[in-house]
Design a protein around this motif. Structure first.
Motif, PDB file in Angstrom:
ATOM      1  N   GLU A   1       0.683  -1.048   0.315  1.00  0.00           N
ATOM      2  CA  GLU A   1       0.199  -0.160   0.266  1.00  0.00           C
ATOM      3  C   GLU A   1       1.007   1.411   0.070  1.00  0.00           C
ATOM      4  O   GLU A   1       0.495   2.495  -1.100  1.00  0.00           O
ATOM      5  CB  GLU A   1      -0.916   0.462   1.694  1.00  0.00           C
ATOM      6  CG  GLU A   1      -1.852   1.499   1.472  1.00  0.00           C
ATOM      7  CD  GLU A   1      -2.867   0.832   0.338  1.00  0.00           C
ATOM      8  OE1 GLU A   1      -3.359   2.205   0.009  1.00  0.00           O
ATOM      9  OE2 GLU A   1      -2.806  -0.069  -0.457  1.00  0.00           O
ATOM     10  N   MET A   2       2.044   1.354   0.599  1.00  0.00           N
ATOM     11  CA  MET A   2       2.709   2.249   0.578  1.00  0.00           C
ATOM     12  C   MET A   2       3.584   2.289  -0.634  1.00  0.00           C
ATOM     13  O   MET A   2       3.173   3.922  -0.951  1.00  0.00           O
ATOM     14  CB  MET A   2       4.302   2.433   1.930  1.00  0.00           C
ATOM     15  CG  MET A   2       4.841   3.175   1.382  1.00  0.00           C
ATOM     16  SD  MET A   2       6.704   2.930   1.719  1.00  0.00           S
ATOM     17  CE  MET A   2       7.407   1.991   0.846  1.00  0.00           C
ATOM     18  N   LEU A   3       3.407   1.688  -1.529  1.00  0.00           N
ATOM     19  CA  LEU A   3       4.217   1.529  -3.021  1.00  0.00           C
ATOM     20  C   LEU A   3       3.155   2.508  -3.834  1.00  0.00           C
ATOM     21  O   LEU A   3       3.220   2.884  -4.516  1.00  0.00           O
ATOM     22  CB  LEU A   3       5.184   0.434  -2.901  1.00  0.00           C
ATOM     23  CG  LEU A   3       6.049   0.152  -2.302  1.00  0.00           C
ATOM     24  CD1 LEU A   3       6.240  -1.428  -2.982  1.00  0.00           C
ATOM     25  CD2 LEU A   3       6.829   0.866  -2.811  1.00  0.00           C
ATOM     26  N   ALA A   4       1.793   2.121  -3.159  1.00  0.00           N
ATOM     27  CA  ALA A   4       0.824   1.940  -4.229  1.00  0.00           C
ATOM     28  C   ALA A   4       0.665   3.900  -4.044  1.00  0.00           C
ATOM     29  O   ALA A   4       0.357   4.444  -4.693  1.00  0.00           O
ATOM     30  CB  ALA A   4      -0.819   1.549  -3.953  1.00  0.00           C
ATOM     31  N   ILE A   5       0.814   4.559  -2.586  1.00  0.00           N
ATOM     32  CA  ILE A   5       0.263   5.737  -2.425  1.00  0.00           C
ATOM     33  C   ILE A   5       1.751   6.685  -2.835  1.00  0.00           C
ATOM     34  O   ILE A   5       1.580   7.782  -3.839  1.00  0.00           O
ATOM     35  CB  ILE A   5       0.648   6.107  -0.966  1.00  0.00           C
ATOM     36  CG1 ILE A   5      -0.745   5.184  -0.524  1.00  0.00           C
ATOM     37  CG2 ILE A   5       0.136   6.990  -0.252  1.00  0.00           C
ATOM     38  CD1 ILE A   5      -1.144   5.290   1.240  1.00  0.00           C
ATOM     39  N   CYS A   6       2.706   5.574  -3.064  1.00  0.00           N
ATOM     40  CA  CYS A   6       4.295   6.555  -3.880  1.00  0.00           C
ATOM     41  C   CYS A   6       4.257   6.578  -5.772  1.00  0.00           C
ATOM     42  O   CYS A   6       4.035   7.350  -5.832  1.00  0.00           O
ATOM     43  CB  CYS A   6       5.697   6.211  -3.314  1.00  0.00           C
ATOM     44  SG  CYS A   6       6.036   6.417  -1.989  1.00  0.00           S
ATOM     45  N   SER A   7       3.720   5.591  -5.757  1.00  0.00           N
ATOM     46  CA  SER A   7       2.932   5.153  -7.205  1.00  0.00           C
ATOM     47  C   SER A   7       1.949   6.381  -7.815  1.00  0.00           C
ATOM     48  O   SER A   7       2.608   6.880  -8.668  1.00  0.00           O
ATOM     49  CB  SER A   7       2.888   4.402  -7.289  1.00  0.00           C
ATOM     50  OG  SER A   7       2.474   4.581  -8.922  1.00  0.00           O
ATOM     51  N   ASP A   8       0.859   6.767  -7.378  1.00  0.00           N
ATOM     52  CA  ASP A   8       0.142   7.828  -7.119  1.00  0.00           C
ATOM     53  C   ASP A   8       0.681   9.275  -7.186  1.00  0.00           C
ATOM     54  O   ASP A   8       0.112   9.627  -7.779  1.00  0.00           O
ATOM     55  CB  ASP A   8      -1.344   7.660  -6.570  1.00  0.00           C
ATOM     56  CG  ASP A   8      -1.868   6.340  -6.388  1.00  0.00           C
ATOM     57  OD1 ASP A   8      -2.196   5.879  -7.729  1.00  0.00           O
ATOM     58  OD2 ASP A   8      -2.969   6.251  -5.335  1.00  0.00           O
TER      59      ASP A   8
END
Length: 100
Positions: free
Chosen positions: A63-70
């Motif tokens: 989820e952290m990586l998804a937020i960073c990607s966004d």
């Protein structure tokens, strides 16, 4: 400590507490807070932790990586919009030379 630093510190503490409450190490929370970088991103992560209550560290990191990607996608979009605005200005006003 500036207001921004204080806000970042408070959000970091909230995030670390939420991760610790789920049974994960404090170090994981500190690294995630550091990686997310902004209070707004940490708020998104907190909402995920509170609503989903992930069972594994892999889900938390994912989820952290998804937020960073966004966030990266948003930055790219804003940069493209700025470049497009400058290009349109150049087309409309010209280059400012006498040859226009």
């Amino acid at each position: 400590m500036t207001l921004n630093q204080l806000e970042w510190s408070q959000k970091r503490d909230e995030l670390v507490s939420a991760i610790k409450a789920l049974g994960f190490p404090v170090e994981l929370g500190e690294q995630i807070a550091r990686q997310l970088g902004s209070p707004k991103a940490m708020d998104r992560m907190l909402a995920y932790l509170i609503n989903v209550k992930p069972r594994t560290a892999e889900l938390v990191v994912d989820e952290m990586l998804a937020i960073c990607s966004d966030i990266d996608a948003w930055h790219s979009k804003k940069a493209a919009e700025e470049a497009n605005a400058r290009y349109n200005e150049m087309l409309y006003y010209g280059l400012g030379t006498d040859d226009d």
